[in-house]
Design a protein around this motif. Structure first.
Motif, PDB file in Angstrom:
ATOM      1  N   LEU A  80     -11.509  10.776  32.421  1.00  0.00           N
ATOM      2  CA  LEU A  80     -11.195  10.871  31.135  1.00  0.00           C
ATOM      3  C   LEU A  80     -11.355  12.592  30.941  1.00  0.00           C
ATOM      4  N   GLN A  84     -13.551   5.836  25.666  1.00  0.00           N
ATOM      5  CA  GLN A  84     -12.288   5.581  26.334  1.00  0.00           C
ATOM      6  C   GLN A  84     -11.209   5.622  25.388  1.00  0.00           C
ATOM      7  N   SER A 135     -17.358   4.586  29.291  1.00  0.00           N
ATOM      8  CA  SER A 135     -16.184   3.945  28.826  1.00  0.00           C
ATOM      9  C   SER A 135     -16.292   3.616  27.039  1.00  0.00           C
TER      10      SER A 135
END
Length: 438
Positions: free
Chosen positions: A203, A232, A229
């Motif tokens: 990321l 994301q 996450s």
């Protein structure tokens, strides 16, 4: 708006996408290298194994595809070699050295004869169970030990030593079962941590393609989040906005090339105006004159709109304020004026028929070919909405000078054109006389 077709466009810069993929793969290998380095240090600290060097490959921020590919291959070789060396070192650590097992305890002198007979058999059975459990434990640690958390290695060493000294079959089985649970949990934690670290690195690398403001804000959030996450989707949206902004100029140039090839009145400044202002009017120009359709009047064209904050594109058929689909028939407005934007005017039967004919000419013949030509230029178009021909009259273009020729898109004021079959031009002094009358 009539004859409006809206699209979601996408453009893939092949070279940029390849660089992006190489950077992401290298980031994963770099995270893997750091993880292996931590395991090697922990193994050496606890068991005094031989030193295992794990180098972390780095590249300049503006490395090209060749440099990234070479670095990626080097990182993979380093990691594969490190994993092999770690496996061999772990096998040496967990294996039982010859003669290491303690001898069975000697039977006590003050026991009855029956105990003297049974004791050797019991000790022999305990030794067999302990040896089997020890073999299974060593195999478990050889297989999964390198994948465990480095901090857990000392715990496993103590459990393995306790297993070597187990006094009964039940104790050996219990210690083996406990060790299996501890190893499984450690592997699960280490894998979860590795996935999190790899995702975090990916990321952060992805954010290199975002706008500076988004990059700064989201990079801090990704670095601090226990579970990155959850960010994301937001990272992908930020990169998508940056990609759309970067690729708008490319899409504008592709549109200019396609329309120019079809003889639309496109000037050299079209792409800059569309990418900057977001909306440009393009007359049909010679494309209408070359049409096999009967009498496509002057003053018709397209308004191309390119969204600023998303990959949105629309093409709307428009006409000039003085263009009438009746091809020169006076519309009855006072002083010979034609209705402009915002003025109500009822179209006559002939005008409606001509307007509908021009709409069908564009939507059925021109638009599909333009779409195919743009796709061949590498810009994918996905229709999101369509207003078919004949539903409503063609809209009057915004209140601005109607582009006269291809030079219209140089952002300079253009003279207002006169229509075919219109009334003769008045003398130059006509405007001055009208001004004095007022």
């Amino acid at each position: 708006m009539s004859n409006t077709t809206a699209y979601r466009w996408s453009y893939v810069d092949v070279e940029a996408e390849r660089l992006r993929q190489l950077r992401a793969q290298l980031a994963q290998e770099t995270t893997r290298s750091r993880d292996l380095r931590g395991q090697a240090k922990a193994l050496r600290r606890v068991h005094r194994t031989a030193r295992i060097d794990v180098s972390v490959v780095t590249v300049p921020s503006r490395a090209d595809a060749a440099e990234l590919a070479e670095a990626l291959e080097s990182a993979r070789r380093i990691n594969e070699r490190a994993e092999s060396e770690l496996s061999r070192a772990a096998a040496g650590v967990w294996s039982v050295p010859p003669g290491r097992s303690d001898p069975p305890a000697a039977p006590r002198a003050a026991v009855r004869d029956t105990v003297r007979v049974e004791e050797p058999a019991r000790e022999d059975r305990s030794a067999r169970v302990r040896a089997a459990a020890l073999v299974e434990a060593e195999a478990l640690l050889n297989r999964d030990g390198p994948a465990c958390e480095p901090a857990d290695l000392p715990v496993f060493a103590h459990r393995l030593e306790a297993l070597r000294r187990a006094e009964s079959p039940e104790a050996a089985r219990t210690l083996l079962a406990d060790l299996g649970v501890l190893v499984h949990r450690s592997v699960s934690r280490e894998r979860a941590a590795a996935r999190t670290a790899a995702l975090r690195a990916g990321l952060l690398d992805r954010l290199e393609d975002a706008e500076p403001e988004d990059r700064q804000r989201l990079a801090a959030a990704v670095a601090e989040a226990p579970d990155p996450s959850i960010l994301q989707r937001e990272v992908e949206r930020a990169v998508g906005r940056a990609d759309a902004s970067r690729h708008r100029s490319v899409v504008a140039v592709r549109l200019m090339e396609v329309l120019r090839e079809r003889d639309y009145a496109v000037g050299d400044g079209f792409a800059d105006l569309l990418a900057g202002e977001g909306s440009v009017v393009v007359p049909f120009g010679a494309a209408a004159e070359a049409s096999a359709e009967a009498a496509v009047p002057d003053g018709y064209g397209l308004r191309i709109t390119l969204a600023a904050d998303r990959p949105g594109l629309s093409a709307t058929m428009v006409r000039a304020p003085e263009a009438g689909a009746d091809d020169g028939i006076d519309d009855g407005t006072e002083d010979g004026r034609t209705s402009g934007p915002g003025e109500d005017r009822t179209a006559g039967p002939g005008e409606e028929e001509t307007d509908s004919r021009v709409q069908r000419w564009f939507c059925d013949g021109q638009l599909p070919e333009i779409e195919n030509a743009i796709r061949e230029q590498g810009v994918d178009l996905d229709r999101t909405s369509v207003l078919p021909p004949g539903v409503v009259p063609t809209a009057v273009a915004p209140d601005a000078p109607w582009p006269e020729t291809g030079r219209a898109h140089d952002d300079r004021p253009q003279p207002r054109r006169r229509r075919k079959n219109s009334s003769p031009a008045r003398p130059a002094a006509y405007g001055q006389e009208r001004q004095r009358e007022r």
